[in-house]
Design a protein around this motif. Sequence first.
Motif, PDB file in Angstrom:
ATOM      1  N   TYR A  98       0.717  -1.131  -0.282  1.00 57.47           N
ATOM      2  CA  TYR A  98      -0.418  -0.330  -0.006  1.00 57.47           C
ATOM      3  C   TYR A  98       1.087   1.283  -0.349  1.00 57.47           C
ATOM      4  N   GLY A 118      -8.432   7.225  -5.704  1.00 56.04           N
ATOM      5  CA  GLY A 118      -8.259   6.116  -4.625  1.00 56.04           C
ATOM      6  C   GLY A 118      -9.287   6.137  -4.076  1.00 56.04           C
ATOM      7  N   GLN A 174      -4.471   7.612   2.060  1.00 58.01           N
ATOM      8  CA  GLN A 174      -4.188   6.484   1.134  1.00 58.01           C
ATOM      9  C   GLN A 174      -2.288   7.847   0.888  1.00 58.01           C
TER      10      GLN A 174
END
Length: 371
Positions: A98, A118, A174
Amino acid sequence: MKNARNSSILLILCAAVLGSASLAAAKDDVPAIGPLEPLEVNTARAELGKELFFDVRLSGDAAISCATCHDPTKGWADGLPLSKAYPGSEYFRNAKTYLNSAYARYFYWDGRLSGNDGATLVRDSITETHFLNMDGRLMFLRLQQVPEYVEMFQQAFGAEPSFGRVLKAVAEFQKTVVSRNVPFDNYAAGDKDALSKDARKGLKLFRGKAGCIQCHNGSYFSDGEPHNLGVAENEDILNTPLRHITMRSMFKFMGVDGFENVKTDVGFYTVSKNDADRGSFVTPTLRELTRTAPYMHNGTLATLDDVIDFYNQGGGAGDRTDPRLKKLKLKDSERRQLRVFLEALSGDEVIIEPPAFKPYQVIENWTEVPN
């Protein structure tokens, strides 16, 4: 898809021209590589997204979270050849890291979704049957029963918990999961001592004799394109019924013809439906690769040395393999230097402690906040 590929080629060629004067640029006909550009982040939404990333209530049976397969202590992957899946099933591909995924052109191995979209990526991960298997209508009702979440959503969005806001919050988080203090980035920024002598020789090999930069280019160290490398099949997929069922189920959903008889992972073909793309997979990033073994889409290469040997031998077998694959004839010293450079693409370990679980509570004097 042809237009997308043409656009990608154009971008790569532009990168070669624009990057020719940079410290990390290679020859004029090879794309440049360089550090990641910082992303603008909404702090309140990212903090909320961090809480949600570790919360098992985002999964259907409240047993797993995003962090189950993207564990900070395992390079934000899971350290397994083939990933786990929603309880009661097993997955058929290796879990990608990730870390830095907000910079990916495509996050999934088969090129299904853009890494820089995202919210859509989070939606797929949450609702996909074999991932978190969550119904968004149920999820936000769960979150509305947690006072801390109600307050955090108010601070981040000025509104109550909702499915769409969950997606935006996790997508914002993220952006914060990025490499830190990477030796190569420091070198590219002007610190000549950031790379050892062997690492600098490895960089030269990376851009030249080894040819890695042909596909591992740009700040993400990936061209975002699918390639067939002839990677050997992971027999565990065929021999483990739960993995094989998951693979065929996915291919049925993606409209793969003859999915009932598929015995191997068709990769990018699930998206393109072009027979030439069978067995092709999107180039992964090389950033933080020291923490993301085993390697390849099916985890069949256990170590970084295995990967270097694989390419040194000209890749694997197959009638659709990328024509750029060839025996590199690297000496032992060159393989070592290349490995030292690749190791310099990993920075400080990025560890985030899982937030404390926030229990359900009866919310007194509830006032619904309008959308």
